[in-house]
Design a protein around this motif. Sequence first.
Motif: not given
Length: 408
Positions: A268-283
């Motif tokens: 779960n923590s890895m999935a949450d980390e990837l979600k944050r990373f994807k959101n920050n990377q969207s630009k």
Amino acid sequence: MASMSKAVLKNGLWRAKISYRDPKKRNLERKDQRSHIWIEKRTKEELEKEKSKYEAIEKNVIILGTFGDLLDKWYKERLNHNKPKTLNEYRKYLNYFIEDEQLENVYVSEIKHTDINSYLNDYAYEVRRDGKDSREFPVSWSTKNQYFSALGSFFSWCKQNEYIQENPIKKLEKPKRHFVAKELPPQETWEPMWGKIFEALDEENKEELTVLVHLALEMGSRQGELTALEWRHVNFEKNEIIINQNLYENKELGTTKKSKGHIVSISNSMADELKRFKNNQSKLIENRVDKSHNYILKADNQGKPYRNSSIYKKWRRFLGRHSIEYPEGYGNFKFHDIRHYSASFLFQNIDESEGLTMATERISKRLGHSSADFTRRYYIYYVPKDDKASANVFENFRKNIAKSKDSE
């Protein structure tokens, strides 16, 4: 091959022209080696028999050419078929046969497989070209394989162009790769060392590097598989990642070693980390050069993937900045070693009632090995009862590291 013109009936006889490669002209240019002869027979069948005689003559024709002379011809012709990088690598290894005065002036038709075998085993496989002592640093399997592949390409070309009748390489055994089980430092050093790694990642606060290391440890994937990961491979609903492609050093996408691919569960923590990373990377998405691929790990703001060598250098520089290294006698801490740590942490945190056979089968699938036997030989670890439990091992491990840090 000998050829025959269309038979014509004239004065009660069948007449045709036969063209064949003449043994007497073998020293001439290839285009000048053919001879032509008119044949007259009572039947077409007799003409065909005559043609077969000249075909038999052709089979015994060997065009003379020395290893040194033909090397240049081979190189020029293969430029249109092989990638320049591959061909230049082959040329480098074939040039060693000339530099060492082994084959330069020898006719390729006179080179036997025993001659090549002797040179390879008695010299080429025993001498390092970088000056290092081969007794301390033996010639690697990949170098031996390059010798073999280069010779195979050259002699195959020689056979196609009738310089030889048989490819001598076909009679040689291809170099076998001997895997050596990875020896990690003593177990008591693992948690302190990884604690230092996690602390250094937090200190640098470089999100991409953190994601890279966390993914490598939790998934146990190969370097090329990590650099080839795209967001479409991540299933956030099931906390799973599909591993079905590999990115090679030339940035070409291909299949994984286990070509069918496999699925790895993440915590779960890895999935949450990837979600944050994807959101920050969207630009960065709109700036991508290749719109068909959206890599998780991007080498620049255009979305290009990393080379495997870049990942290795990034990892080595990170360790150097924080003076993280193995104890003496264990060599360098390579990025690939994280894959072995991934398996070893699973081994430490499993229910031993699972049984060795089933456990090895499960870890083999998670690591993407083609057989459990390979895992048994070079990893030899237990795994949890299911892959979800595998993911939980890493979540608990990271929590324990965090607790230790808070208590200090």
